[in-house]
Design a protein around this motif. Structure first.
Motif, PDB file in Angstrom:
ATOM      1  N   VAL A 131       0.866  -1.181   0.000  1.00 41.87           N
ATOM      2  CA  VAL A 131       0.000   0.000   0.000  1.00 41.87           C
ATOM      3  C   VAL A 131       0.899   1.225   0.000  1.00 41.87           C
ATOM      4  CG1 VAL A 131      -1.832   1.246   1.201  1.00 41.87           C
ATOM      5  CG2 VAL A 131      -1.772  -1.259   1.279  1.00 41.87           C
ATOM      6  N   LEU A 132       0.627   2.176  -0.876  1.00 37.47           N
ATOM      7  CA  LEU A 132       1.522   3.315  -1.034  1.00 37.47           C
ATOM      8  C   LEU A 132       1.426   4.342   0.084  1.00 37.47           C
ATOM      9  CD1 LEU A 132       1.363   4.169  -4.860  1.00 37.47           C
ATOM     10  CD2 LEU A 132       2.956   2.674  -3.643  1.00 37.47           C
ATOM     11  N   SER A 133       0.235   4.583   0.621  1.00 40.43           N
ATOM     12  CA  SER A 133       0.070   5.677   1.578  1.00 40.43           C
ATOM     13  C   SER A 133      -0.535   5.194   2.883  1.00 40.43           C
ATOM     14  CB  SER A 133      -0.802   6.785   0.977  1.00 40.43           C
ATOM     15  OG  SER A 133      -2.117   6.319   0.756  1.00 40.43           O
ATOM     16  N   GLY A 134      -0.364   6.007   3.925  1.00 37.27           N
ATOM     17  CA  GLY A 134      -0.930   5.676   5.230  1.00 37.27           C
ATOM     18  C   GLY A 134       0.088   5.214   6.243  1.00 37.27           C
ATOM     19  N   GLY A 135       1.307   4.979   5.826  1.00 39.72           N
ATOM     20  CA  GLY A 135       2.327   4.478   6.737  1.00 39.72           C
ATOM     21  C   GLY A 135       2.555   5.404   7.925  1.00 39.72           C
TER      22      GLY A 135
ATOM     23  N   THR B 126       3.257  -4.403   3.413  1.00 37.63           N
ATOM     24  CA  THR B 126       4.080  -3.195   3.506  1.00 37.63           C
ATOM     25  C   THR B 126       3.192  -1.986   3.265  1.00 37.63           C
ATOM     26  OG1 THR B 126       6.046  -4.347   2.687  1.00 37.63           O
ATOM     27  CG2 THR B 126       6.040  -1.939   2.544  1.00 37.63           C
ATOM     28  N   VAL B 127       3.215  -1.028   4.190  1.00 33.22           N
ATOM     29  CA  VAL B 127       2.466   0.217   4.038  1.00 33.22           C
ATOM     30  C   VAL B 127       3.469   1.364   4.009  1.00 33.22           C
ATOM     31  CG1 VAL B 127       0.648   1.701   4.950  1.00 33.22           C
ATOM     32  CG2 VAL B 127       0.494  -0.775   5.271  1.00 33.22           C
ATOM     33  N   LEU B 128       3.498   2.086   2.903  1.00 38.34           N
ATOM     34  CA  LEU B 128       4.453   3.176   2.717  1.00 38.34           C
ATOM     35  C   LEU B 128       3.833   4.514   3.121  1.00 38.34           C
ATOM     36  CD1 LEU B 128       5.829   1.967  -0.730  1.00 38.34           C
ATOM     37  CD2 LEU B 128       6.860   1.622   1.531  1.00 38.34           C
ATOM     38  N   ASP B 129       4.608   5.583   3.011  1.00 45.25           N
ATOM     39  CA  ASP B 129       4.175   6.879   3.516  1.00 45.25           C
ATOM     40  C   ASP B 129       4.052   7.946   2.429  1.00 45.25           C
ATOM     41  OD1 ASP B 129       6.852   7.162   2.924  1.00 45.25           O
ATOM     42  OD2 ASP B 129       7.416   7.968   4.893  1.00 45.25           O
ATOM     43  N   PHE B 130       3.704   7.555   1.202  1.00 45.95           N
ATOM     44  CA  PHE B 130       3.473   8.548   0.155  1.00 45.95           C
ATOM     45  C   PHE B 130       2.321   9.470   0.567  1.00 45.95           C
ATOM     46  CE2 PHE B 130       5.711   5.342  -2.248  1.00 45.95           C
ATOM     47  CZ  PHE B 130       6.427   6.060  -3.195  1.00 45.95           C
ATOM     48  N   PRO B 131       2.402  10.765   0.251  1.00 38.53           N
ATOM     49  CA  PRO B 131       1.291  11.660   0.566  1.00 38.53           C
ATOM     50  C   PRO B 131       0.071  11.339  -0.294  1.00 38.53           C
ATOM     51  CG  PRO B 131       2.987  12.818  -0.682  1.00 38.53           C
ATOM     52  CD  PRO B 131       3.557  11.482  -0.331  1.00 38.53           C
TER      53      PRO B 131
END
Length: 219
Positions: free
Chosen positions: A46-50, A74-79
């Protein structure tokens, strides 16, 4: 209506721009796969929400949609809403994710989705998973971008209702959205069910697929 069934799926990849996209787009399919394929391996990105409460929701939700499965999330921190501006990093993260798995099927957003994050991810996904069957799920929302699907996965009413129950249970942050309700989710799955002669269904977009009815010599 012509159907093909497979019992050979042991590993899948599910990719999303936002927490809850996977559950909304293919929650019924996840429930069915996990229940009918013991030992299923699920790789999710998942790209955002980290680092936010949204990540906690996703980590709570995915095991309930994939009961008994082996899950790597894996949860990433993209805006949120800015994926096109981070094209290089999205591409790099997808490449890194691709190195961690070799799935039988890849699930992700479909490239005609009106949300820029979904669309960017959908366009990049086949550039990393070049030799995999990739199915684009649909995300019900405000935009009038509902696709004309080319693949249907029938699910019975119990699965459709369980999906909706789990969405409400695990994503309370979305409860205030006017489209996040039983009528919307069950209405779409009922419509897709009508289109494939089933009680309910989830639908996907397939851009390219190869079918083989016999083994080819030398392969």
């Amino acid at each position: 209506m012509i159907g093909l069934n497979t019992a050979s799926v042991t590993e899948i990849a599910a990719v999303a721009a936002h927490c809850d996209d996977i559950a909304i787009g293919m929650g019924g399919t996840l429930l069915t796969l996990a229940r009918t394929h013991p030992g299923l391996r699920v790789h999710a990105l998942v790209l955002s929400g980290g680092g936010t409460p949204r990540e906690a929701e996703e980590r709570s939700a995915l095991p309930t949609f994939c009961p008994g499965a082996e899950i790597a999330l894996t949860v990433l921190d993209f805006p949120d809403g800015r994926a096109p501006a981070h094209w290089d990093r999205v591409k790099a993260e997808l490449n890194a994710f691709r190195q961690t798995c070799d799935p039988d099927v890849v699930f992700g957003p479909q490239r005609h989705d009106a949300h820029q994050d979904h669309r960017t991810l959908a366009e990049l996904l086949p550039t990393e998973f070049r030799d995999h069957l990739t199915l684009g799920y649909e995300i019900l929302k405000w935009e009038t971008d509902t696709p004309r699907p080319t693949l249907f996965h029938p699910v019975d009413r119990e699965i459709a209702e369980e999906k909706v129950r789990l969405l409400h249970e695990h994503y309370p942050s979305q409860a205030g959205r006017d489209w996040f309700d039983d009528a919307a989710f069950l209405g779409l799955s009922r419509l897709r069910g009508v289109q494939c002669r089933s009680s309910h269904a989830e639908a996907f977009v397939v851009e390219k697929a190869i079918i083989g009815f016999a083994e080819r010599a030398g392969v």
